[in-house]
Write an enzyme that holds these catalytic residues in place. Structure first.
Site, PDB file in Angstrom:
ATOM      1  N   CYS A 131      63.912  12.354  23.373  1.00 24.82           N
ATOM      2  CA  CYS A 131      62.736  12.546  22.514  1.00 24.82           C
ATOM      3  C   CYS A 131      61.711  13.343  23.327  1.00 24.82           C
ATOM      4  O   CYS A 131      61.220  12.857  24.362  1.00 24.82           O
ATOM      5  CB  CYS A 131      62.183  11.186  22.107  1.00 24.82           C
ATOM      6  SG  CYS A 131      60.613  11.317  21.239  1.00 24.82           S
ATOM      7  N   CYS A 155      57.270  16.858  16.910  1.00 28.28           N
ATOM      8  CA  CYS A 155      58.570  16.639  17.546  1.00 28.28           C
ATOM      9  C   CYS A 155      58.749  17.708  18.628  1.00 28.28           C
ATOM     10  O   CYS A 155      58.843  18.895  18.322  1.00 28.28           O
ATOM     11  CB  CYS A 155      59.668  16.733  16.490  1.00 28.28           C
ATOM     12  SG  CYS A 155      61.311  16.546  17.198  1.00 28.28           S
TER      13      CYS A 155
HETATM   14  N1  LIG Z   1      59.997  10.280  15.574  1.00 26.90           N
HETATM   15  C1  LIG Z   1      58.733  10.818  15.877  1.00 26.90           C
HETATM   16  C2  LIG Z   1      58.544  12.246  16.058  1.00 26.90           C
HETATM   17  C3  LIG Z   1      59.731  12.933  16.615  1.00 26.90           C
HETATM   18  C4  LIG Z   1      59.876  12.906  18.109  1.00 26.90           C
HETATM   19  C5  LIG Z   1      60.899  13.878  18.531  1.00 26.90           C
HETATM   20  N2  LIG Z   1      62.251  13.482  18.520  1.00 26.90           N
HETATM   21  C6  LIG Z   1      60.514  14.587  19.787  1.00 26.90           C
HETATM   22  O1  LIG Z   1      61.374  15.254  20.375  1.00 26.90           O
HETATM   23  O2  LIG Z   1      59.348  14.576  20.149  1.00 26.90           O
HETATM   24  C7  LIG Z   1      57.631  10.288  14.973  1.00 26.90           C
HETATM   25  O3  LIG Z   1      57.366  10.769  13.859  1.00 26.90           O
HETATM   26  O4  LIG Z   1      57.007   9.382  15.434  1.00 26.90           O
END
Ligand SMILES: N[C@@H](CCC[C@H](N)C(=O)O)C(=O)O
Length: 259
Positions: A198, A74
């Site tokens: 994200c 993340c």
């Molecule tokens: N939801 C994702 C990983 C998390 C992404 C995150 N919010 C970021 O900032 O990169 C997953 O497990 O696929």
């Protein structure tokens, strides 16, 4: 059990953070983590992170999605956990930590931004109407002409649960090129909804938005939750190195909760 928690956000991607350097929270179940992240019955967050000790590093990052399952990398979380580590007294101009996808360096800017070095990328699938790549987490990237018109929940969900991705899942990004840089909206696996930002998704979008020529790039990125910048070196058709995700990482509040 009483839990002392901290809440942080990075461009609206929000996280519950626990200091687990003494192992006090190692026994939390995925149901308990899901409950802590619940916006009605718990604290509310897109994910939960634990700050842990790791020999040879300033800390270890443990990341769980809001569904209570351990996630992949993340990016916004890594920036927030770095800010939290400094708040907890871990000092240094650059902090080095280990996460599920390997080592990361993180630096502090005077304006409060945290810059996080992401893993190199050496494989980008060009599917014609989309790109698919892994920036620490898997990302499907689709360029659109009007980002505000996209139904990110419905269209993102349709990709995440299609025959190709249903079993393992993917994050799904919609990207519009704007005057200065790109605007990115993301449907996140593990949250199973659109989030305000994200970090690994923004990184994937910036890499695929760059011109084809090798060189150094700095791509400004807008999200629903604010502004970020992705800097990198493009060394080949599918090769990207020295990738930095840069943006704010802000404490929101701290408190206690009984579970
Ligand atoms: N939801 C994702 C990983 C998390 C992404 C995150 N919010 C970021 O900032 O990169 C997953 O497990 O696929």
């Amino acid at each position: 059990m009483q839990i002392h928690f901290y809440k942080y956000q990075g461009t609206g991607n929000d996280f519950v953070i626990l200091d687990n350097r003494n192992g006090a929270y190692s026994g939390l179940t995925s149901e308990q983590i899901e409950h802590l992240c619940d916006r009605r019955f718990g604290i509310g967050a897109d994910g939960l992170m634990m700050l842990e000790n790791q020999d040879g590093y300033d800390f270890r990052m443990k990341y769980y999605n809001a569904d209570g399952r351990e996630g992949s990398m993340c990016g916004n979380g890594g920036r927030c956990l770095t800010a939290f580590a400094r708040h907890m007294g871990i000092t240094g101009e650059t902090l080095r930590f280990i996460a599920t996808d390997g080592e990361h360096d993180a630096k502090f800017r005077d304006n409060g931004w945290v810059e996080l070095k992401m893993k190199d990328v050496d494989q980008v699938e060009n599917g014609g109407s989309f790109f698919y790549l892994n920036t620490g987490s898997p990302h499907y990237v689709q360029f659109v002409t009007d980002i505000q018109e996209v139904d990110v929940y419905e269209d993102g969900r349709a990709v995440r649960y299609n025959d190709r991705f249903a079993a393992v899942g993917t994050n799904v990004n919609f990207v519009q090129e704007i005057d200065k840089g790109i605007f990115v909206r993301t449907y996140e696996r593990g949250v199973e909804d659109e989030t305000y930002s994200c970090g690994t998704g923004v990184t994937a979008a910036a890499l695929t938005a760059a011109p084809g020529e090798a060189g150094e790039y700095a791509i400004p990125v807008e999200t629903l939750g604010g502004h970020l910048e992705v800097r990198f070196l493009r060394t080949g058709e599918q090769q990207y190195e020295d990738i930095w995700l840069c943006g704010p990482a802000t404490p929101v509040f701290e408190g206690n909760i009984k579970i």
